[in-house]
Write a protein that holds these residues in place. Structure first.
Motif, short mmCIF file in Angstrom:
data_model
loop_
_atom_site.label_atom_id
_atom_site.label_comp_id
_atom_site.label_asym_id
_atom_site.label_seq_id
_atom_site.Cartn_x
_atom_site.Cartn_y
_atom_site.Cartn_z
N GLY A 44 0.80 -1.21 0.00
CA GLY A 44 0.00 0.00 0.00
C GLY A 44 0.84 1.26 0.00
O GLY A 44 2.06 1.23 0.14
N TYR A 45 0.14 2.36 -0.15
CA TYR A 45 0.74 3.69 -0.14
C TYR A 45 -0.13 4.59 0.72
O TYR A 45 -1.36 4.56 0.60
CB TYR A 45 0.84 4.24 -1.56
N GLN A 46 0.50 5.40 1.56
CA GLN A 46 -0.25 6.32 2.41
C GLN A 46 0.33 7.72 2.28
O GLN A 46 1.56 7.90 2.31
CB GLN A 46 -0.21 5.89 3.87
N GLN A 47 -0.54 8.70 2.14
CA GLN A 47 -0.15 10.11 2.07
C GLN A 47 -0.87 10.86 3.17
O GLN A 47 -2.08 10.68 3.35
CB GLN A 47 -0.52 10.70 0.69
N THR A 48 -0.15 11.69 3.93
CA THR A 48 -0.73 12.42 5.05
C THR A 48 -0.83 13.90 4.71
O THR A 48 0.11 14.49 4.16
CB THR A 48 0.13 12.22 6.31
N TYR A 49 -1.99 14.49 5.05
CA TYR A 49 -2.24 15.92 4.87
C TYR A 49 -2.73 16.46 6.21
O TYR A 49 -3.92 16.40 6.50
CB TYR A 49 -3.31 16.16 3.79
N GLY A 50 -1.83 16.95 7.04
CA GLY A 50 -2.22 17.44 8.37
C GLY A 50 -2.74 16.29 9.22
O GLY A 50 -2.05 15.30 9.43
N ASN A 51 -3.98 16.42 9.70
CA ASN A 51 -4.59 15.36 10.51
C ASN A 51 -5.24 14.27 9.67
O ASN A 51 -5.72 13.28 10.21
CB ASN A 51 -5.62 15.94 11.47
N PHE A 52 -5.33 14.45 8.35
CA PHE A 52 -5.95 13.46 7.47
C PHE A 52 -4.89 12.62 6.77
O PHE A 52 -3.82 13.12 6.43
CB PHE A 52 -6.81 14.14 6.40
N SER A 53 -5.22 11.35 6.53
CA SER A 53 -4.37 10.45 5.75
C SER A 53 -5.24 9.72 4.75
O SER A 53 -6.40 9.39 5.03
CB SER A 53 -3.69 9.41 6.65
N TYR A 109 -8.50 10.01 10.09
CA TYR A 109 -8.42 11.32 10.74
C TYR A 109 -7.79 11.13 12.12
O TYR A 109 -8.27 10.34 12.93
CB TYR A 109 -9.80 11.96 10.88
N LYS A 110 -6.70 11.87 12.38
CA LYS A 110 -5.98 11.75 13.64
C LYS A 110 -6.68 12.60 14.71
O LYS A 110 -6.70 13.83 14.62
CB LYS A 110 -4.55 12.21 13.46
N LEU A 111 -7.27 11.92 15.70
CA LEU A 111 -7.91 12.62 16.82
C LEU A 111 -6.88 13.05 17.85
O LEU A 111 -6.88 14.19 18.33
CB LEU A 111 -8.94 11.71 17.50
N THR A 112 -6.02 12.12 18.23
CA THR A 112 -4.93 12.34 19.17
C THR A 112 -3.73 11.56 18.64
O THR A 112 -3.88 10.77 17.69
CB THR A 112 -5.29 11.82 20.59
N HIS A 115 -5.00 7.94 18.77
CA HIS A 115 -6.32 7.55 18.26
C HIS A 115 -6.58 8.13 16.87
O HIS A 115 -6.35 9.33 16.65
CB HIS A 115 -7.43 8.03 19.20
N GLN A 116 -7.02 7.27 15.96
CA GLN A 116 -7.39 7.70 14.61
C GLN A 116 -8.73 7.11 14.24
O GLN A 116 -8.98 5.92 14.46
CB GLN A 116 -6.36 7.22 13.58
N LEU A 117 -9.60 7.90 13.65
CA LEU A 117 -10.84 7.40 13.04
C LEU A 117 -10.52 6.98 11.62
O LEU A 117 -9.68 7.61 10.96
CB LEU A 117 -11.91 8.50 13.00
N PHE A 118 -11.19 5.94 11.12
CA PHE A 118 -10.95 5.54 9.74
C PHE A 118 -12.23 5.04 9.09
O PHE A 118 -13.13 4.54 9.76
CB PHE A 118 -9.85 4.47 9.63
N VAL A 119 -12.28 5.18 7.77
CA VAL A 119 -13.33 4.60 6.92
C VAL A 119 -12.60 3.95 5.76
O VAL A 119 -11.75 4.59 5.12
CB VAL A 119 -14.32 5.68 6.40
N ARG A 120 -12.91 2.67 5.49
CA ARG A 120 -12.19 1.92 4.47
C ARG A 120 -13.14 1.11 3.59
O ARG A 120 -13.58 0.03 3.98
CB ARG A 120 -11.19 0.97 5.12
N PRO A 121 -13.48 1.59 2.40
CA PRO A 121 -14.21 0.75 1.45
C PRO A 121 -13.26 -0.28 0.84
O PRO A 121 -12.08 0.01 0.60
CB PRO A 121 -14.73 1.72 0.39
N THR A 122 -13.77 -1.49 0.62
CA THR A 122 -12.94 -2.56 0.07
C THR A 122 -13.67 -3.28 -1.06
O THR A 122 -14.90 -3.33 -1.12
CB THR A 122 -12.58 -3.61 1.14
N ARG A 153 -3.33 3.23 19.16
CA ARG A 153 -1.91 2.87 19.19
C ARG A 153 -1.42 2.88 20.64
O ARG A 153 -1.71 3.81 21.38
CB ARG A 153 -1.08 3.84 18.35
N PHE A 154 -0.71 1.83 21.01
CA PHE A 154 -0.20 1.72 22.39
C PHE A 154 1.27 2.06 22.44
O PHE A 154 2.03 1.79 21.62
CB PHE A 154 -0.42 0.31 22.94
#
Length: 154
Positions: A44-53, A109-112, A115-122, A153-154
């Motif tokens: 995979g590939y991930q790109q981050t824009y501020g609090n969004f990835s 979306y990075k909350l802290t 902690h991150q919220l995510f939505v993933r269509p597959t 994340r721990f």
């Protein structure tokens, strides 16, 4: 994988234990279940824009185990069991592993920091048929799914 199966035969003829012929309607309602345990191998590939990835990934899922329960229609349009462990059910399906192609995209979306919220269509497409040559139907599945949740994340 869950699919609904409804069979209605208005001209059913049966013979009871006393030898009496019974005419009537036969109705059979079943939900077929196919359970598969898979090992995904993905890149995979991930790109981050501020609090969004944004994350895109693709790869293969190798089926390690499968179990079936339910019914299908045979060539004479009569219901037959496809349940794992039955002689007929096991003869209609391949016992080897399955192989599928996976594609997913995620928005996070990075909350802290932890902690991150995510939505993933597959999207998942099975490359080989679950059915054997004896099965009157071919079963190559295409799945759309939507996962949502919180990464911790721990």
């Amino acid at each position: 994988i869950n699919t609904k199966f409804n069979y209605v035969n208005p001209d059913e003829v049966r013979v009871d234990s006393a030898g009496k012929i019974i005419n009537g309607t036969r109705i059979k309602k079943t939900t077929n279940r196919l359970q598969v345990v898979e090992l995904p191998v993905m890149v995979g590939y991930q790109q981050t824009y501020g609090n969004f990835s944004i994350n895109l990934s693709t790869g293969a899922a190798i089926g390690l185990w499968q179990k079936r329960k339910g019914d299908i229609l045979d060539a004479n349009e009569k219901p037959i069991s496809i349940t794992t462990g039955t002689v007929k059910g096991d003869s209609l399906y391949r016992s080897s592993t399955s192989l599928s192609w996976l594609l997913s995209a995620a928005v996070e979306y990075k909350l802290t920091p932890a902690h991150q919220l995510f939505v993933r269509p597959t999207l998942q497409y099975y490359l080989n048929d679950f059915s054997s040559a004896e099965n009157p139907i071919a079963e190559k599945y295409l799945h759309f799914g939507l996962q949502a949740g919180v990464f911790v994340r721990f």
